[in-house]
Write a protein that holds these residues in place. Structure first.
Motif, PDB file in Angstrom:
ATOM      1  N   ILE A 161      -8.643   3.754  -1.740  1.00  0.00           N
ATOM      2  CA  ILE A 161      -8.439   2.335  -2.015  1.00  0.00           C
ATOM      3  C   ILE A 161      -9.804   1.668  -2.119  1.00  0.00           C
ATOM      4  CG2 ILE A 161      -7.353   0.198  -1.220  1.00  0.00           C
ATOM      5  CD1 ILE A 161      -5.378   2.459  -1.807  1.00  0.00           C
TER       6      ILE A 161
ATOM      7  N   LEU B 132       0.819  -1.213   0.000  1.00  0.00           N
ATOM      8  CA  LEU B 132       0.000   0.000   0.000  1.00  0.00           C
ATOM      9  C   LEU B 132       0.852   1.261   0.000  1.00  0.00           C
ATOM     10  CD1 LEU B 132      -2.765  -1.224   2.439  1.00  0.00           C
ATOM     11  CD2 LEU B 132      -3.188  -0.354   0.124  1.00  0.00           C
TER      12      LEU B 132
ATOM     13  N   TYR C 187      -5.273   0.916   6.540  1.00  0.00           N
ATOM     14  CA  TYR C 187      -5.734   2.115   5.836  1.00  0.00           C
ATOM     15  C   TYR C 187      -5.795   3.308   6.786  1.00  0.00           C
ATOM     16  CZ  TYR C 187      -7.510  -1.604   2.746  1.00  0.00           C
ATOM     17  OH  TYR C 187      -7.639  -2.719   1.964  1.00  0.00           O
TER      18      TYR C 187
END
Length: 494
Positions: free
Chosen positions: A215, A205, A229
């Motif tokens: 995303i 990522l 995230y």
């Protein structure tokens, strides 16, 4: 399951006193054992030889009995493993296809996840929450021997400073060889060994996105992804995901074509036996997903951590197998399949390999050499391939038993996923049930599960859902815990 003597009361019954053929009478007796749950879904039946000995019949008659049960759909043959009781046709419907909001959003789930992790450390609690496999399912003695051998043959393995950022070449080669046998081409020069799959996903990522980027993810999605995230400041766009067939690729295509599509930098997917639903993308959909991401110029990050755990004999291909453009980053580890405590993962970085290795260097430098070498030796000797069929059978049986317990104990209107691999179940409960509220009562009673809201960045979504871990070996304590949880859910309905 062990069959130690001919007089085993489960299998030794009289076969006289009826005009039916002997093979049919034996088949009927075994069928009654299956229907009464004396033989449960996923359990292995006696071999042909043992059944012949137990019933004092010929091997031909024993084969005829087993094939009769197979034709009736009660048992199934597994190559080189024998006959097993088939999972019952589920009486519960599958969870409904979710309809997540179309806008991307920030994530905030860490507080809930911390509580779940704390529960998994309490020895008094049956671990139905965190997706943790039972330690006894892994070849501990064989792994310990390999570690000891490496320590003796390479006495500096712990004292030398490890500078190989990409990881041990021998282990990378074994991983490439393993995937080649599946029909998926990886390359040594694109592989990096990591500290578990979590680091692999973090690195992937960070290589493809920056804070504020979006995303695209499955919904529901694994809460560990949401933590990553959140830590990276990424926005999340939820995509509807079928509980059996996985991410709806057309929804991704629609979002990419929309005004906000340019903000999407990657799509993250568990294509095989997704967590939490157990869904698997059919091969045609995997190809469609890979091509969609390639046309849009975004990365497809695939977590294949459950891929080696089908309940049958066929291991599905990863989406990476359909990658002709170097646009799929494959992440995985041995934490669910071989050695959870070793924390050995890997990432095939495709065209982002250099960036991933640079990030690895500044994040953790390298992964312990001793453990890498031990796993490389284990794989090279073919022991991983021999271990997997036993592990797959164990998870298939455990999922079948938890499924049966949910069907028996949970409220009317419950819906249940039907995974063909892995060891988690996704449960959708009648809408009046709030699993966050139930979780508070469950923890007070030393019960555990993963509440549905953990699996979405949208506050309150999946509030009437939960995930169950089937990774622990089945025992009376687990059965009682599921019955008690079912009773608690019934009480929550008022």
């Amino acid at each position: 399951m062990q069959y130690s003597c001919i007089s085993d009361p489960v299998y030794t019954t009289q076969v006289t006193g009826t005009s039916a053929p002997v093979y049919a009478r034996i088949a009927d007796e075994l069928a009654r054992l299956i229907e009464s749950a004396a033989l449960r879904p996923g359990e292995r039946l006696p071999s042909v030889r043992r059944l012949a000995l137990q019933k004092r019949i010929s091997a031909t008659t024993a084969v005829a009995s087993l094939r009769s049960l197979e034709r009736r759909g009660l048992i199934e043959a597994r190559p080189q493993s024998g006959y097993f009781v088939r999972p019952r046709a589920q009486s519960l419907a599958e969870p409904r296809l979710p309809r997540p909001r179309s806008s991307a959003r920030q994530v905030g789930v860490s507080g809930l996840i911390t509580r779940l992790n704390e529960a998994s450390l309490d020895p008094r609690v049956v671990p139905l929450g965190a997706a943790i496999p039972d330690a006894d399912l892994f070849p501990g003695s064989g792994l310990r021997r390999e570690v000891a051998l490496v320590a003796r043959s390479q006495p500096r393995a712990l004292t030398d400073y490890v500078r190989e950022v990409a990881g041990l070449p021998a282990l990378r080669h074994e991983i490439v060889r393993h995937y080649a046998q599946l029909g998926c081409e990886l390359h040594d020069e694109e592989l990096s060994i990591t500290n578990g799959c979590t680091e692999a996903l973090n690195l992937a990522l960070r290589a493809v996105a920056r804070a504020g980027d979006t995303i695209a993810v499955e919904s529901p999605t694994y809460f560990g992804f949401l933590q990553i995230y959140e830590s990276l400041g990424l926005k999340v766009l939820e995509l509807p995901t079928h509980p059996r067939d996985g991410l709806v690729v057309e929804a991704l295509q629609e979002r990419l074509a929309s005004r906000g599509g340019k903000d999407i930098k990657a799509c993250v997917v568990i294509a095989n036996f997704s967590n939490p639903t157990g869904a698997t993308l059919p091969d045609a959909r995997k190809r469609q997903l890979v091509q969609t991401c390639a046309r849009a110029g975004i990365a497809l990050i695939e977590d294949d951590i459950y891929g080696d755990l089908p309940h049958g004999s066929m291991r599905p291909l990863p989406a990476k197998a359909f990658d002709d453009h170097g646009g799929v980053i494959l992440c995985s580890s041995f934490s669910k399949t071989l050695a959870p405590g070793a924390r050995i993962g890997f990432v095939s970085g495709a065209r982002w390999t250099d960036d991933i290795r640079a990030l690895k260097s500044i994040t953790s430098v390298a992964t312990p050499l001793l453990l890498q070498q031990a796993l490389a030796n284990f794989l090279r000797a073919g022991r991983y391939a021999r271990h997997l069929p036993r592990l797959r059978r164990a998870f298939a049986e455990q999922v079948a038993r938890v499924t049966a317990a949910v069907e028996a104990a949970f409220p009317a209107g419950t819906r249940l996923s039907r995974p063909q691999g892995g060891f988690v179940l996704w449960v959708e409960l009648p809408g009046a049930i709030d699993t966050l509220a139930v979780y508070e009562h469950a923890r007070a009673e030393q019960l555990d599960f993963a509440p549905g809201p953990l699996f979405s960045p949208t506050a309150g979504r999946y509030r009437n859902c939960l995930r169950l871990n089937c990774g622990q070996k089945w025992n009376p304590q687990t059965e009682r815990a599921l019955m008690r949880l079912g009773a608690l859910l019934h009480r929550s309905l008022g």
